[in-house]
Design a protein around this motif. Structure first.
Motif, PDB file in Angstrom:
ATOM      1  N   SER A 129       0.597  -1.128   0.010  1.00  0.00           N
ATOM      2  CA  SER A 129       0.110  -0.082   0.004  1.00  0.00           C
ATOM      3  C   SER A 129       0.777   1.205  -0.247  1.00  0.00           C
ATOM      4  O   SER A 129       0.451   2.093  -0.468  1.00  0.00           O
ATOM      5  N   GLY A 134      -1.812   3.280  -2.586  1.00  0.00           N
ATOM      6  CA  GLY A 134      -2.580   3.099  -1.301  1.00  0.00           C
ATOM      7  C   GLY A 134      -3.360   1.984  -0.969  1.00  0.00           C
ATOM      8  O   GLY A 134      -3.663   1.588  -0.182  1.00  0.00           O
ATOM      9  N   MET A 135      -3.223   1.061  -2.247  1.00  0.00           N
ATOM     10  CA  MET A 135      -4.221  -0.393  -2.202  1.00  0.00           C
ATOM     11  C   MET A 135      -3.261  -1.338  -1.741  1.00  0.00           C
ATOM     12  O   MET A 135      -2.116  -1.612  -1.788  1.00  0.00           O
ATOM     13  N   ARG A 136      -3.969  -2.254  -0.849  1.00  0.00           N
ATOM     14  CA  ARG A 136      -3.708  -3.277  -0.302  1.00  0.00           C
ATOM     15  C   ARG A 136      -3.836  -4.709  -1.038  1.00  0.00           C
ATOM     16  O   ARG A 136      -4.713  -4.465  -1.976  1.00  0.00           O
ATOM     17  N   SER A 151      -8.876  -0.993  -0.410  1.00  0.00           N
ATOM     18  CA  SER A 151      -8.374   0.152   0.449  1.00  0.00           C
ATOM     19  C   SER A 151      -9.369   0.630   1.297  1.00  0.00           C
ATOM     20  O   SER A 151     -10.625   0.490   1.086  1.00  0.00           O
ATOM     21  N   THR A 250      -4.928   6.911  -0.098  1.00  0.00           N
ATOM     22  CA  THR A 250      -4.035   6.983   1.194  1.00  0.00           C
ATOM     23  C   THR A 250      -4.822   8.227   1.884  1.00  0.00           C
ATOM     24  O   THR A 250      -5.623   8.837   1.367  1.00  0.00           O
TER      25      THR A 250
END
Length: 250
Positions: A129, A134-136, A151, A250
């Motif tokens: 992330s 910001g992505m998991r 996210s 984020t």
């Protein structure tokens, strides 16, 4: 970075990059036909571009295909351009993405790290992330396992896929269905391959995004240079990129 500027200084090499921007994945013969120089001359220019990391080559049967690698140019942008002219650069980058329609994109970058640490950065949701908008990305990381992109700032999943092949810490092949908008969702399934190769005290990371339809939405592949630039920055310095795209979720 000196090799990149040296390669870009020659007008013929810039024209070769323009040709690959126009149509990615060309053979030497196809490129040679567009220039009034010898085959050897074209080969010499292509070799310099490859040594600078501005193009990547792949074998397809008896043919050797040449792909534009925008990652080094993205690194130049992140270091020098973004702090002076981010709004203008972002607009031009968006225009470039809208004009491209590749079937396959290949991205290559060298990162001073170990294969194990690089593998962790690719597969750990929290680390991912930090440089992936910001992505998991979560999965059990087993063949046939489900992969999800999410996210806390987004409603629902941003993407999903399946682990097609996995060989830690060397290779990961996954399918991908983007879900962050109706436009990208309509594109269906594509494939992403991560190849890690140790080179001295560094690793060469090659990301191949293929099985894209001709004219596919550029949002599917246009973010890779920023993702890989952010990955390199975080692993080598511990710092995060602050360009607008990097801060999306984020």
């Amino acid at each position: 970075m000196d090799e990149v500027f040296k390669a870009l200084a020659d007008p013929t090499r810039r024209s070769l990059l323009d040709e690959l921007f126009r149509q990615d994945g060309q053979t030497l013969s196809a490129l040679e036909a567009r220039f009034d120089i010898s085959r050897f001359g074209v080969m010499k220019h292509l070799k310099q571009l490859e040594e600078a990391g501005l193009i990547v080559t792949r074998r397809r049967g008896r043919e050797k295909l040449h792909f534009l690698n925008p990652v080094p140019i993205r690194l130049v942008h992140d270091r020098w351009v973004s702090k002076y002219a981010e709004p203008w650069a972002a607009a031009l980058s968006g225009l470039k993405s809208r004009l491209e329609s590749p079937m396959e994109k290949v991205f290559e970058i060298y990162i001073r790290t170990t294969p194990e640490r690089l593998w962790e950065a690719i597969t750990d949701p929290e680390i991912r992330s930090k440089y992936n908008f910001g992505m998991r990305v979560t999965s059990d990381w087993k063949p046939g396992g489900r992969l999800e992109m999410s996210s806390p700032k987004a409603e629902g999943l941003l993407g999903e896929g399946e682990i097609l092949e996995i060989d830690p810490p060397r290779k990961l092949v996954q399918s991908m269905v983007a879900l962050w908008s109706d436009e990208v969702k309509a594109e269906g399934t594509s494939r992403v391959t991560w190849d890690i190769e140790p080179v001295g005290d560094s690793c060469r990371l090659t990301v191949t995004h293929d099985q894209l339809r001709e004219g596919a939405n550029a949002e599917l592949y246009g973010g890779w240079p920023m993702i890989l630039s952010g990955l390199k920055t975080w692993l080598e310095t511990g710092e995060l990129l602050t360009t607008p795209g990097s801060l999306m979720y984020t």
